[in-house]
Design an enzyme around this catalytic site. Structure first.
Site, PDB file in Angstrom:
ATOM      1  N   HIS A 114      44.511  49.935  38.805  1.00 15.10           N
ATOM      2  CA  HIS A 114      44.125  48.610  38.594  1.00 15.10           C
ATOM      3  C   HIS A 114      42.962  48.086  38.319  1.00 15.10           C
ATOM      4  O   HIS A 114      42.029  48.861  38.379  1.00 15.10           O
ATOM      5  CB  HIS A 114      44.335  48.247  40.281  1.00 15.10           C
ATOM      6  CG  HIS A 114      44.462  46.645  40.404  1.00 15.10           C
ATOM      7  ND1 HIS A 114      45.438  45.902  40.516  1.00 15.10           N
ATOM      8  CD2 HIS A 114      43.120  45.815  40.696  1.00 15.10           C
ATOM      9  CE1 HIS A 114      45.151  44.748  40.756  1.00 15.10           C
ATOM     10  NE2 HIS A 114      43.765  44.694  40.789  1.00 15.10           N
ATOM     11  N   ASP A 168      48.434  52.120  40.808  1.00 15.17           N
ATOM     12  CA  ASP A 168      47.790  50.658  41.469  1.00 15.17           C
ATOM     13  C   ASP A 168      48.875  50.524  42.780  1.00 15.17           C
ATOM     14  O   ASP A 168      50.063  50.274  42.701  1.00 15.17           O
ATOM     15  CB  ASP A 168      48.382  49.540  40.132  1.00 15.17           C
ATOM     16  CG  ASP A 168      47.762  48.489  40.872  1.00 15.17           C
ATOM     17  OD1 ASP A 168      47.403  48.341  41.967  1.00 15.17           O
ATOM     18  OD2 ASP A 168      47.589  47.269  40.293  1.00 15.17           O
ATOM     19  N   SER A 210      45.352  40.235  38.328  1.00 23.30           N
ATOM     20  CA  SER A 210      45.306  40.493  39.797  1.00 23.30           C
ATOM     21  C   SER A 210      45.617  39.210  40.341  1.00 23.30           C
ATOM     22  O   SER A 210      46.572  38.607  40.388  1.00 23.30           O
ATOM     23  CB  SER A 210      43.990  41.221  40.055  1.00 23.30           C
ATOM     24  OG  SER A 210      43.826  41.792  41.209  1.00 23.30           O
TER      25      SER A 210
END
Length: 340
Positions: free
Chosen positions: A307, A277, A183
């Protein structure tokens, strides 16, 4: 919560509800059960719009996500050379690599540049070090909003340069120092790969980008398709970006690496995305941009996951299988030549 994931599949399905299908994909049962359990307990990455409360919630969540401890992994805390104050990391070393010039992954945690730490990511990094059989240096970079852009990217570069400069004492092969993260940490890795490609200093051997954020300037279809109810929300993304990039030009490649100049000289990239996501499309667009520029890139989509799936590796078998896939990718690439 872990006991729920061990129930028979028909029971889990009744708890999770009918299969969710969006954009031609079916949400995996383990992922859907995680989403449903998170909804029932009111889980949120952003708590009361407060960085402090959000950080505390993530740190407390570490105990739910704690995985097995492997006896072959030794960890030690490090102080990183930095002109911006104290910067710390933890080095994870498989015992049989302690005395050798081993490959090293410099790892940056997720959390939207606002939450997360090497402590909250200890379970995942410990797991990856064991299964990939590489040394991993997990970095505590400065967090926003106290330290907005470009603090995190400056710290990422300082940590990478420290690893290269101190490779001998760390027992690391300078030709096999990679960067990676998930991320926001994947974002920092992509930025670092671009910055070092334009400079005259050391460059990473590889970049491992797990469901990265790559563009803070625009929305892509996945941002709307998966805006709510799937762990990371549209509101979360907006809030994190506002904390980190307040007042900054978001077209700066250090904020939006998708807008940066790329060419075949960039280190080989392994990029994963999750089907459900909101960041999926910008991660895959970045992979395509690298490929078009002649860079070596592997794109792998876990179409049934959400995610952050790597951090749930200890919760359910599907997440563990995805984390093992990542560990294999790290191992296979870093135990061969840098150009592999």
């Amino acid at each position: 919560m872990r006991l729920m994931f061990r129930l028979p599949e028909p029971v889990k399905r009744r708890m999770a509800g009918p299969t969710v299908q969006i954009d031609g994909q079916a949400l995996g049962l383990d992922a859907q059960l995680l989403v449903e359990m998170s909804r029932r307990v009111g889980f949120s990455l952003v708590v009361n719009e407060s960085p402090e409360e959000s950080r505390a919630a993530m740190e407390n969540g570490r105990y739910t996500l704690e995985g097995p401890r492997y006896e072959d992994i030794v960890s030690e805390n490090l102080a990183i050379d930095s002109t911006h104050g104290d910067l710390h990391a933890t080095l994870y070393t498989p015992r049989h690599l302690a005395a050798s010039a081993a490959p090293l992954l410099v790892f940056f945690h997720g959390g939207g540049w606002v939450i997360g730490s090497r402590t909250s990511y200890d379970p995942l990094v410990h797991f990856l070090a064991h299964h990939a059989q590489v040394k991993i240096m997990s970095v505590d970079y400065r967090l926003a909003p106290e330290h907005p852009f470009p603090a995190a990217s400056e710290d990422a570069l300082a940590a990478f340069e420290h690893a290269h400069r101190h490779a001998d004492e760390l027992g690391v092969d300078r030709a096999r120092i990679a960067v990676g993260g998930d991320s926001a940490g994947a974002h920092l890795s992509a930025v670092l790969a671009q910055v070092t490609a334009r400079g005259e200093g050391p460059r990473p051997s590889h970049q491992f980008l797990f469901y990265p954020a790559t563009d803070l300037t625009r929305r892509r279809p996945s941002r709307d398709l998966f805006a709510d109810g799937l762990i990371l929300t549209d509101h979360d993304i907006t809030w994190f970006a506002d904390q980190y990039a307040a007042g900054a030009d978001r077209s700066d490649p250090r904020l939006s690496p998708l807008l940066g100049e790329v060419d075949a000289s960039l280190p080989p990239a392994y990029i994963t995305t999750a089907g459900f996501d909101p960041l999926r499309d910008e991660g895959e667009r970045y992979a395509e941009k690298l490929r078009q520029a002649g860079a070596t890139v592997t794109l792998h989509r876990e179409s049934d996951l959400v995610h952050g799936y790597l951090t749930f590796f200890a919760v359910a078998t599907r997440f563990r299988a995805a984390a093992l896939e990542v560990a294999r990718a790290i191992h296979d690439r870093m135990h061969h030549s840098p150009s592999t």
